[in-house]
Design a protein around this motif. Sequence first.
Motif, short mmCIF file in Angstrom:
data_model
loop_
_atom_site.label_atom_id
_atom_site.label_comp_id
_atom_site.label_asym_id
_atom_site.label_seq_id
_atom_site.Cartn_x
_atom_site.Cartn_y
_atom_site.Cartn_z
N VAL A 411 -62.84 -40.15 87.04
CA VAL A 411 -63.28 -41.41 87.63
C VAL A 411 -63.61 -42.43 86.54
O VAL A 411 -63.25 -43.60 86.63
CB VAL A 411 -64.50 -41.19 88.54
N GLU A 412 -64.31 -41.97 85.51
CA GLU A 412 -64.72 -42.85 84.41
C GLU A 412 -64.30 -42.19 83.11
O GLU A 412 -64.92 -41.23 82.66
CB GLU A 412 -66.23 -43.07 84.44
N PRO A 413 -63.20 -42.68 82.48
CA PRO A 413 -62.72 -42.01 81.27
C PRO A 413 -63.58 -42.25 80.05
O PRO A 413 -63.59 -41.44 79.13
CB PRO A 413 -61.32 -42.61 81.09
N ALA A 414 -64.28 -43.40 79.99
CA ALA A 414 -65.08 -43.70 78.81
C ALA A 414 -66.28 -42.77 78.74
O ALA A 414 -66.88 -42.44 79.77
CB ALA A 414 -65.53 -45.16 78.83
N PRO A 415 -66.66 -42.33 77.53
CA PRO A 415 -67.83 -41.46 77.40
C PRO A 415 -69.05 -42.11 78.03
O PRO A 415 -69.22 -43.32 77.92
CB PRO A 415 -67.99 -41.31 75.88
N PRO A 416 -69.93 -41.35 78.71
CA PRO A 416 -69.88 -39.89 78.80
C PRO A 416 -68.90 -39.35 79.83
O PRO A 416 -68.69 -38.15 79.91
CB PRO A 416 -71.31 -39.54 79.20
N GLY A 417 -68.30 -40.19 80.67
CA GLY A 417 -67.28 -39.74 81.60
C GLY A 417 -67.85 -39.28 82.94
O GLY A 417 -68.98 -38.81 83.03
N ILE A 418 -67.03 -39.45 83.99
CA ILE A 418 -67.37 -38.97 85.33
C ILE A 418 -66.12 -38.33 85.90
O ILE A 418 -65.03 -38.89 85.83
CB ILE A 418 -67.84 -40.12 86.25
N THR A 419 -66.27 -37.13 86.49
CA THR A 419 -65.13 -36.40 87.04
C THR A 419 -65.37 -36.12 88.52
O THR A 419 -66.45 -35.68 88.91
CB THR A 419 -64.92 -35.06 86.31
N GLU A 420 -64.34 -36.38 89.33
CA GLU A 420 -64.40 -36.06 90.75
C GLU A 420 -63.73 -34.72 90.98
O GLU A 420 -62.59 -34.50 90.57
CB GLU A 420 -63.70 -37.15 91.56
N LEU A 421 -64.44 -33.80 91.64
CA LEU A 421 -63.93 -32.48 91.97
C LEU A 421 -63.51 -32.47 93.44
O LEU A 421 -64.22 -32.99 94.30
CB LEU A 421 -64.99 -31.42 91.73
N ASN A 422 -62.35 -31.86 93.72
CA ASN A 422 -61.82 -31.87 95.08
C ASN A 422 -61.34 -30.47 95.46
O ASN A 422 -60.85 -29.72 94.61
CB ASN A 422 -60.63 -32.83 95.20
N GLN A 423 -61.44 -30.16 96.75
CA GLN A 423 -60.82 -28.95 97.29
C GLN A 423 -60.18 -29.27 98.63
O GLN A 423 -60.72 -30.05 99.42
CB GLN A 423 -61.81 -27.80 97.47
N PHE A 440 -73.73 -32.98 82.09
CA PHE A 440 -74.73 -32.10 81.53
C PHE A 440 -75.10 -32.67 80.17
O PHE A 440 -74.32 -33.41 79.56
CB PHE A 440 -74.19 -30.68 81.33
N ASP A 441 -76.25 -32.30 79.66
CA ASP A 441 -76.59 -32.65 78.28
C ASP A 441 -75.95 -31.63 77.36
O ASP A 441 -76.44 -30.51 77.20
CB ASP A 441 -78.11 -32.68 78.07
N ILE A 442 -74.78 -32.01 76.80
CA ILE A 442 -74.03 -31.11 75.94
C ILE A 442 -73.88 -31.78 74.58
O ILE A 442 -73.48 -32.95 74.50
CB ILE A 442 -72.63 -30.82 76.52
N GLY A 443 -74.17 -31.07 73.53
CA GLY A 443 -74.01 -31.64 72.20
C GLY A 443 -75.03 -32.74 71.96
O GLY A 443 -76.24 -32.52 72.03
N GLU A 444 -74.54 -33.96 71.72
CA GLU A 444 -75.44 -35.05 71.37
C GLU A 444 -75.90 -35.85 72.58
O GLU A 444 -76.61 -36.83 72.44
CB GLU A 444 -74.74 -35.98 70.37
N GLY A 445 -75.47 -35.49 73.78
CA GLY A 445 -75.91 -36.25 74.93
C GLY A 445 -75.14 -35.89 76.18
O GLY A 445 -74.38 -34.91 76.21
N PRO A 446 -75.29 -36.67 77.25
CA PRO A 446 -74.63 -36.37 78.52
C PRO A 446 -73.11 -36.37 78.37
O PRO A 446 -72.54 -37.13 77.60
CB PRO A 446 -75.09 -37.52 79.43
N ASN A 447 -72.46 -35.49 79.14
CA ASN A 447 -71.01 -35.41 79.11
C ASN A 447 -70.54 -35.06 80.51
O ASN A 447 -70.92 -34.03 81.06
CB ASN A 447 -70.54 -34.36 78.10
N GLY A 448 -69.71 -35.93 81.10
CA GLY A 448 -69.29 -35.75 82.48
C GLY A 448 -67.84 -35.36 82.65
O GLY A 448 -67.28 -35.54 83.73
N TYR A 449 -67.21 -34.84 81.59
CA TYR A 449 -65.83 -34.38 81.72
C TYR A 449 -65.82 -32.94 82.24
O TYR A 449 -66.67 -32.13 81.89
CB TYR A 449 -65.11 -34.43 80.37
N ALA A 450 -64.83 -32.62 83.07
CA ALA A 450 -64.72 -31.26 83.60
C ALA A 450 -63.27 -30.98 83.96
O ALA A 450 -62.50 -31.90 84.28
CB ALA A 450 -65.62 -31.09 84.83
#
Length: 654
Positions: A411-423, A440-450
């Motif tokens: 959904v949002e490619p720029a860091p930290p990113g947002i990913t939509e999950l679908n089934q 999640f807080d991964i590494g140096e900060g939030p990260n929304g890639y999945a």
Amino acid sequence: MKDRRVLALVAGLALVAVSCGLDTVSDPTSTAIIGATTTTEASTSSTTDAVTASTTVPVSQVLVVDGTVLDKKGVGPQLCMFVRDSLPPQCEGLPVVGLNWRDVDWAETAGDTTWADARLIGRFKGGELVLTERPLDRVAPAREQPDYSTPCAEPEGGWIIRNDALATEDDFQRANEYAQRQPEFTGTWFDHLQQPKEFTPLAESSIANFSFTSNLDRHRSEIENLYGGPMCVSEGKRPLAELRDIQDRVFDAIFTPQAEAAGIFAGFGASGSADQFKGVVEVSVMYAGDDAQQWLDEQFGPGMVELHSFLQPYEGPTESEMKPLFPEQEALPVAVWVQGTTYDLRDVPTTAVLVDTSQPPVFLPSGVLAVDPERTLTYTHDDGESVVLGNEVGDFIVSADESRVAWTRVVEPAPPGITELNQATLPDGTITHVHTFQDFDIGEGPNGYARVVTYAGDNIVLATGDGAASAAAVWVLDLAVVIEAEGYGTTDARNSAGNRTVLWQGDGTSSVIVEVRPDGAVGPSGLTVRETIDWLVFQAPTFSPDGSLLALGGTDGEEGPPIVLLTDSAGNEVERSPIVEVTGRNPFVSQFVWQHDATLLVLVGSWSLELTVGDWPDVWGIYQCDLEDTGCHLQQEINFEPDGWNQVGLVRLP
């Protein structure tokens, strides 16, 4: 009339040189000078400095370019649209990946720079030209020359000086200045009556041509009173001032997001010229897509701008096409996906069953799931009916019982990113769950890639993070939450056995069979494989259909052959089988496909024996492991020229 050599001249413009040497254009269709205006070929020209190139050119399209490639130590090979004519030459161009100077025996070197004129064939990806073929000798394309001849009929007395008192070069300049002040002025050029010689007066050697869009009689009379040498006043197509204005506006337009969306990629230099003879503005860019010319027509009017692409679509044969894709083919009960095309290996010779998919498809008893190059996920039923499940799809997986499919959408490619999950359910394609994963807080900060990894029971295992910092997670569909699997990272697990799968543990130096409980909690379900078995790497862990065996790939050492390792459901070693027939360097297991509980097909990749910067694995083979005979043997080589990762995969057939 005497034979004449023709020289074009744009009125009132001067050829500009720069202190470091003259900038020439690698593109033979243009002769613009960087940062200057040129008189070449009766066109006013301008250029731009290098900017970052877009990366949205279709990755499946093979392109060709004839130009200069230059490699300065510490910078790497670059394709030059413009070359600064110094020694050594200089340019800031498009990075070239996969170039081996040993293939360019005509290259020159001076100081810390090597360069050559060459024909390059490859794909434009990530702001780079990734070569798919070895460089060839440059082919100079034919150039359409403007008609510089005088359009007026020759006077009865011939082309002679009409008034000696007005026949000097100063007289011509006054006539030229008058012409340029007129709103109808389109251009000036000389048509030589004879080969120019040193100190030959202009009026004795050349016909001065002036063109206007209207009022020709008035302008002819005015110019005759200013210049007494041979001259012609003719009708031009479009005022030069109008062309210059369009040229300026075009250069403002081609660097906008709208132009990029239309397929215009002007990074690393662009040139433009107002052509007085054709009455158009000509623009050259690094790459122009199929819709780019139409977009310019809509912005500036049909026929006002002619767009030229430095990189052109390549339609000739490639080295890999001239060799069989599957040499010495034998029938295998599997399909293989190679660079966007799926091939059914059950028949000899093989046939392509799906073309242009961005990742390996999944064949189900009632249809096919596939993502096209535009990243649209479609389920096509056997009767031909198609259901679009999602757009802008990143990846997808199918449940073990083949009743559900899950996929991601960024959904949002720029860091930290947002990913939509679908089934969605299969085969009807009804979407049952949608969840927006923020971070999640991964590494140096939030990260929304999945990305989705595998089903584990009714839940879905995710890989979250950007690769540099990542963590395993579980999407609990019934609770509509994503839970971090603390202490675990995701391997490239290809499936699960019920609610069991394989994850990295701790710092990633060992892997473990885990159980994913209904509430999303993750805990050990077997022995830690790395601690139990003395070997180096774990690759593509895949459970057998009944879940009793786990196949993994790896090596006993960095220089050793790849090994197929089988463990039981607890992680105890059952059998290890080296694959001794592999050629190339640093081989690795990419994928397993279980045919049944006693037979495995293994996809193995490695690098060629001569590694160069930018190389990708280019030695691939499919091996069959008969577990009863304890051995893995080559069944099929795959011959193609890769230009990146993830361009080959095995596909299970129903």
